[in-house]
Design an enzyme around this catalytic site. Structure first.
Site, short mmCIF file in Angstrom:
data_model
loop_
_atom_site.label_atom_id
_atom_site.label_comp_id
_atom_site.label_asym_id
_atom_site.label_seq_id
_atom_site.Cartn_x
_atom_site.Cartn_y
_atom_site.Cartn_z
N ASP A 282 0.88 -0.97 0.14
CA ASP A 282 0.06 -0.22 -0.07
C ASP A 282 0.77 1.24 0.04
O ASP A 282 2.13 1.39 0.17
CB ASP A 282 -1.02 -0.13 1.14
C1 BGC Z 1 -4.94 3.22 0.18
C2 BGC Z 1 -5.02 2.34 -0.79
C3 BGC Z 1 -4.80 2.98 -2.36
C4 BGC Z 1 -3.56 3.64 -2.09
C5 BGC Z 1 -3.09 4.40 -3.55
C6 BGC Z 1 -4.00 4.23 0.06
O1 BGC Z 1 -3.55 5.11 1.01
O2 BGC Z 1 -5.02 2.73 1.47
O3 BGC Z 1 -6.31 1.65 -0.74
O4 BGC Z 1 -5.12 2.08 -3.25
O5 BGC Z 1 -3.59 4.52 -1.42
O6 BGC Z 1 -4.00 5.41 -3.93
#
Ligand code: BGC
Length: 748
Positions: A282
């Site tokens: 993530d």
């Molecule tokens: C979130 C993810 C997301 C990623 C990219 C993160 O803060 O938890 O679900 O895909 O950002 O934007």
């Protein structure tokens, strides 16, 4: 099935046959192995590490293009300008091995045409709604060069305080599996090499929805049994459906952050669950292991993540910075690096990017096409849940003039819900917009006075206008809920009542004495018990997206019949959380209505026995999982089983007669629940095992059948092996999880 999928599935099958030992070598065996191995053999260590680097796009610069040409970047996220993407791909083509970039973006419930938030889609209990929504999102997003979305989010969510419950598919593993699988199919399509196919990403692996206290990013304490019997279930379904990628979660479970959890990624995800796609971190989750107190510094974080088997790092650049040195020092094996690169290249090959990396910019656009808007409208219709309808207040009939009140009646941005990077409020059709612009509603007379401009307004100055607005109308329609920024990532709440002065507003409207219909648009199940007495009817819409406005009128005026059911339990009080239908039994379960019994008895200690309930809010939810009304009435009868006994190789046919006893055609979501009476570990008091949406004309009846096999009953028991256990089972069929029609059978 088309060529692209066959090749990929073939690759996956071959590697499965080769077994667990060579999990990181499996790309050798699959259909693209020749191409991959040839590339790999020519790549320098730096180039390999470059593939493992996902960068957030900011702006074009010579320096960035040079990095791409040097092979230092494998993927970008957050670039949506096709011209820029073509420039970046051109730079990638100039790199030594011409490896294309893969462009990623969060396309969660629509790209431009926004569908209901995933929780809303789950309320349809119809996988086709989720699949179509994801397909349309892929068609629109791929037009702008996006080839990878970070969806579906299939975290089991049992805490309405958690802002990301909006993005989830609810509290139930079966429903989340059904809808998550459909989304994977929708995003990836039938032919992975088609220009409109985009890679899906099952996230967040794993347990992120179980954050302590519902506070985002918080720690979790999921036991090995709960992990396998609940949280991993939808992930396994997504993997079986061919999901190309999985994202690790932010949370630590029992002290170990997922992005550095070797056992979780290598043993569970790769070996137990047989995932052969790409694992991405993530956003910043590798670097955050330092903050967690799990890694000493950036280098240590990179080491932990890479040796845990995390293939691509999102955003922080720690892999690029440290992996080379770690390999040289012998602290990361080259085989771990090679395995990661194989997974990454495999996805790029599967998507046909090597042959087709450029976008056709002059192509006619499908964005906001009539077909897409109609599909979004249908999804919003099927996602709305009718929770109250006293005296047949709805559908609105013989109403000449309506008064429209409330902050969500004309909130084009807020009605789209959370995680909308690309949806444009100017394309949203709000309830007010639909009345103004849609021919089918042009004859409706209405007066509109929001009274509260925003759901969070703390100013009651306009309350004095309520009477004059409502008095002249035949009914008041009150649009309440949550602004979109009140749910979603990092937007948890500890108070989930209607925010601001909305409850007061509803009370004031009710005082005028006209029929009151409330429509709530929100990202979570709010605690609305105190509001119910002040409305005659209540339609609950999780943020319904671009076409929410006409969809809501379709329902309120009876052009469509509500059919949504709750994908999550609605609690009475926030203090009841977590409360979900498929819980274990305590040794001291409370009788129904224990609170009422206790209140009446006046005794102190053991008036209803020493049992498990809250003195102030009982044990029952406000509305149970699976609940939802219709303008029709459905009667269930004649539940029967094909046999009272089945063997481990047998199967059971469960039949029930369903009759629409109302005077409108309607759709009922028929639900099958099961309880394993005694298990080697305690089994939940009810578990959803089947759903069918059944359309019935007024007065019509149908026999509805489910087939249940022992495999459907299997779970990880005491020995941690997934299998069904012999013994007695109870089966229920009904229109919610709170159903009494039951039968028993024996599994031998
Ligand atoms: C979130 C993810 C997301 C990623 C990219 C993160 O803060 O938890 O679900 O895909 O950002 O934007």
């Amino acid at each position: 099935m088309k060529k692209g999928n066959v090749r990929c599935i073939f690759s996956i099958l071959v590697c499965l046959l080769l077994g667990a030992k060579v999990y990181h070598m499996h790309a050798h065996q699959h259909d693209y192995s020749k191409e991959i191995e040839t590339l790999l053999s020519r790549m320098t260590l730096e180039e390999k590490i470059g593939q493992m680097n996902q960068v957030n796009f900011d702006s074009l610069s010579d320096e960035l293009l040079q990095q791409v040409e040097n092979g230092e970047i494998g993927s970008f996220l957050n670039v949506t300008d096709p011209k820029v993407i073509n420039i970046l791909q051109k730079a990638a083509e100039k790199s030594k091995h011409k490896i294309p970039l893969i462009i990623a973006r969060d396309v969660i419930h629509g790209y431009k045409t926004i569908f209901p938030v995933p929780l809303g889609q789950a309320a349809s209990f119809e996988p086709a709604i989720a699949e179509t929504g994801a397909r349309i999102a892929a068609v629109e997003a791929s037009e702008h060069g996006i080839k990878w979305t970070f969806a579906p989010m299939i975290d089991i969510a049992r805490d309405a305080r958690w802002g990301r419950i909006a993005e989830s598919l609810g509290e139930d593993p079966f429903l989340s599996s059904l809808m998550g699988e459909a989304m994977v199919k929708g995003f990836q399509g039938r032919d992975l090499t088609a220009p409109t196919a985009i890679a899906a990403c099952a996230k967040h692996f794993v347990g992120y929805g179980a954050a302590e206290g519902g506070r985002d990013y918080n720690s979790t304490s999921i036991t090995p049994y709960a992990l396998r019997n609940t949280y991993l279930v939808p992930f396994q379904k997504a993997i079986d459906a061919g999901v190309l990628t999985v994202m690790t979660s932010f949370n630590d479970n029992d002290g170990i952050p997922s992005s550095g959890n070797k056992y979780l990624l290598k043993e569970i995800l790769r070996k137990e669950m047989r995932f052969s796609g790409l694992i991405v971190s993530d956003w910043n989750s590798v670097g955050e292991m330092i903050t967690h107190g799990f890694a000493v510094d950036g280098k240590d974080a990179a080491r932990l993540a890479a040796s845990a088997g995390l293939n691509m790092e999102m955003n922080t650049g720690l892999y690029v910075k440290y992996l080379k040195r770690l390999v040289e020092e012998g602290r990361i094996s080259i085989s771990d690096i090679d395995a990661s690169v194989r997974y990454i290249l495999n996805v790029k090959f599967c998507l046909g990017l090597f042959d087709n990396r450029y976008l056709n910019i002059s192509k006619e656009s499908a964005i906001y096409s009539e077909k897409h808007l109609q599909a979004a409208r249908e999804a919003a219709v099927k996602s709305a849940i009718l929770l109250k309808n006293d005296n047949h207040t709805l559908p609105l009939r013989e109403i000449r003039k309506i008064a429209i009140i409330g902050p969500m009646a004309d909130a084009p941005y807020d009605q789209l819900g959370t995680w909308v990077f690309d949806g444009e409020p100017e394309h949203t059709v709000t309830p007010i917009g639909a009345l103004r612009d849609y021919t089918e509603y042009k004859d409706i007379q209405f007066v509109y006075e929001p009274i509260l401009r925003k759901s969070t307004d703390n100013d009651t100055v306009n309350f004095r206008k309520i009477r004059q607005t409502v008095e002249t109308a035949d009914a008041a329609i009150v649009f309440l809920g949550e602004e979109s920024r009140l749910s979603g990532e990092a937007h948890s709440l500890s108070d989930i009542n209607l925010i601001g002065y909305q409850s007061d507003l509803l009370r004031e409207v009710k005082k005028v004495g006209k029929p009151v219909v409330t429509v709530i648009m929100a990202g979570r199940p709010l605690t609305i018990e105190r509001d119910l007495p002040y409305t005659d009817a209540l339609l609950y819409c999780f943020h319904p997206g671009t076409m929410g406005g006409p969809a809501i009128w379709d329902l309120l005026f009876g052009r469509a019949n509500p059919s949504g059911k709750l994908p999550v339990t609605f609690v009475r009080e926030v203090g009841q959380i977590p409360l979900y239908y498929n819980h274990n039994n305590t040794g001291r379960p409370a009788p129904d209505h224990a609170k009422t019994l206790y209140d009446k008895s006046g005794e102190k200690q053991s008036s209803v026995g020493d049992v498990s309930f809250y003195l102030d809010s009982g044990k029952e939810p406000l509305f149970p999982f699976g609940y939802g009304l219709s303008y029709s009435e459905f009667k269930y009868s004649g539940l029967s089983l094909s046999s009272k006994k089945i063997g481990m190789k047998g199967s059971l046919v469960i039949s029930v007669t369903l009759k629409n006893t109302g005077n409108m055609d309607g759709t009922e979501v028929v639900q099958l629940y099961v309880r394993d009476r005694v298990g080697s570990i305690i089994r939940p008091v009810k578990e959803l095992k089947g759903v069918q949406r059944v359309n019935l004309k007024a007065g019509e009846s149908k026999v509805v059948r489910f087939v249940l096999s022992p495999d459907d009953l299997s779970f990880y028991g005491m020995d941690m092996i997934r299998k069904p256990e012999p013994g007695y089972y109870t089966v229920w069929v009904g229109g919610s999880s709170n159903t009494d029609l039951q039968e028993t059978f024996l599994l031998e």
